[in-house]
Design a protein around this motif. Structure first.
Motif, PDB file in Angstrom:
ATOM      1  N   THR A 163       0.851  -1.194   0.000  1.00 19.32           N
ATOM      2  CA  THR A 163       0.000   0.000   0.000  1.00 19.32           C
ATOM      3  C   THR A 163       0.884   1.241   0.000  1.00 19.32           C
ATOM      4  O   THR A 163       1.997   1.236   0.546  1.00 19.32           O
ATOM      5  N   HIS A 164       0.357   2.305  -0.616  1.00 18.92           N
ATOM      6  CA  HIS A 164       1.076   3.581  -0.700  1.00 18.92           C
ATOM      7  C   HIS A 164       0.040   4.669  -0.444  1.00 18.92           C
ATOM      8  O   HIS A 164      -0.795   4.961  -1.294  1.00 18.92           O
ATOM      9  N   ASP A 165       0.078   5.238   0.759  1.00 15.05           N
ATOM     10  CA  ASP A 165      -0.939   6.195   1.198  1.00 15.05           C
ATOM     11  C   ASP A 165      -0.317   7.581   1.268  1.00 15.05           C
ATOM     12  O   ASP A 165       0.478   7.870   2.166  1.00 15.05           O
ATOM     13  N   ARG A 167      -0.383  10.927   2.444  1.00 12.44           N
ATOM     14  CA  ARG A 167      -1.109  11.650   3.494  1.00 12.44           C
ATOM     15  C   ARG A 167      -1.136  13.158   3.250  1.00 12.44           C
ATOM     16  O   ARG A 167      -2.099  13.838   3.601  1.00 12.44           O
ATOM     17  N   SER A 217       5.759  -0.893   7.917  1.00 14.62           N
ATOM     18  CA  SER A 217       5.339   0.418   7.413  1.00 14.62           C
ATOM     19  C   SER A 217       6.387   1.476   7.723  1.00 14.62           C
ATOM     20  O   SER A 217       7.069   1.412   8.755  1.00 14.62           O
TER      21      SER A 217
END
Length: 385
Positions: A163-165, A167, A217
């Protein structure tokens, strides 16, 4: 005060004969450190062109790191405990670059070649012998540590981004799945290499305690001219493969004490602080944990919701956001408003300047140095891109 004046007024130096000779060399070359570094690499690549492949194509990103590490080790030649611990970590960490025992003599030869050229005013056979002895000790500890590490761990781990969030426009939370189990402790960090910049590694803290699903993470902030950070924030996508070095760092929770935790996290430095909170929760200690989350603006508190949810779940946790532009107060100064902190161990994570001022503030309010934990400022500076 000039070096010569200092020498005239300072008491006689203490140390072994070799240590005194090494310090004398260091004092001589300090004003021309950049030239020493350039000449060292020029010698290395001209005399041993096969070693060029161990280094990144663009040397400016880590130009002085190897030489600086060797000189740091030589300076501590009399302090065996500190020296061995430092060198063992260095030896284990160098495995990811492909460093082998047969590479060490070439590096030593070029180190002495560079030092003898730029310390010519004081260099003699006695000084050269001292450096040969020191480098022999340094290299052997590193070689032995790497050999021992090879029996129990890979030189690096491959990890797939799952996953690549994004922000904020320049902060991403990147979660990866290693190709094999990755052992680490909450509060530690690792080095990361992306496929876009081979052999360029940067340090990032783990943003959680070890998880049952094995995922890791990281919180990454893109910084100007930061090759690795910009690649991870703006270019990386799920499915991309990165490489991880071994875990490092000693900013971990001491579970043998009941002391509370006073945690200062600035910017993406909140990542390992969050991991420490999770670690305390998993151990069921119910120790008091006070988190000060520092940011320049509201916008920079990109993980405040996560921290507030943790606070709702755990009654022993308190989270305070310290926003510079609203409070007109720097994060280290804010802790003086609260307290007392006599029964607390302190943990700091964030920009190097914040850590330096934070350590000073904590000492000022009476927290002893051995109860203040943070990552090495030198490593943080090196990790800046």
């Amino acid at each position: 005060m000039s070096p010569s004046t200092q020498a005239a007024t300072a008491p006689a130096e203490e140390g072994s004969p070799d240590a005194l000779l090494i310090r004398r060399t260091m004092a001589e070359v300090a004003p021309v450190a950049d030239k020493v570094t350039s000449y060292f690499y020029a010698l290395l690549f001209v005399r041993h062109p096969d070693l060029r492949s161990l280094f990144p194509a663009a040397m400016d990103t880590q130009r002085d790191r190897l030489l600086r590490a060797l000189l740091t080790a030589a300076e501590h030649i009399d302090n065996k405990d500190v020296l061995v611990d430092y060198l063992q970590k260095l030896g284990r960490g160098h495995r990811k670059y492909g460093t082998r025992p047969e590479h060490y003599p070439a590096v030593g030869e070029c180190l002495i070649g560079a030092l003898s050229k730029y310390a010519a005013g004081v260099w003699n056979g006695e000084m050269e012998a001292a450096w040969i002895r020191a480098y022999t000790t340094i290299s052997q500890v590193m070689i032995d540590a790497a050999a021992a590490d090879e029996l129990r761990a890979p030189a690096w781990w491959y990890a797939e981004i799952v996953t690549h969030d994004l922000r904020t426009p320049d902060v991403a939370v990147v979660t990866v799945r290693p190709d094999q189990p990755y052992p680490f402790l909450a509060g530690q960090y690792t080095s990361v290499e992306t496929p876009w910049w081979p052999r360029i590694w940067r340090h990032y803290s783990f943003a959680s305690a070890p998880r049952s699903d094995g995922l890791l993470s990281f919180h990454v902030k893109a910084v100007p001219a930061g090759w690795v950070s910009n690649a991870l924030v703006h270019r990386a996508r799920p499915g991309d493969i990165i490489r991880l070095g071994p875990p490092a760092g000693s900013m971990t929770v001491d579970h043998t004490t009941d002391n509370g935790l006073l945690c200062l996290g600035g910017g993406t430095g909140i990542a390992p602080i969050k991991a420490l909170v999770e670690d305390v929760a998993e151990h069921g200690d119910r120790r008091s944990v006070e988190v000060f989350y520092g940011a320049r603006t509201d916008h920079d508190l990109y993980d405040i919701d996560t921290m507030l949810r943790l606070q709702q779940t755990h009654p022993w946790l308190s989270v305070r956001a310290i926003i510079d532009q609203q409070a007109h107060l720097q994060l280290p100064d804010a802790i003086r408003t609260y307290g007392p902190w006599d029964e607390f161990d302190a943990y700091l994570s964030g920009p190097p300047g914040m850590i330096r001022s934070g350590v000073d503030a904590l000492r000022d309010i009476g927290i002893p140095s051995d109860r203040i934990r943070h990552d090495s400022v030198e490593e943080l500076v090196a990790a800046g891109s």
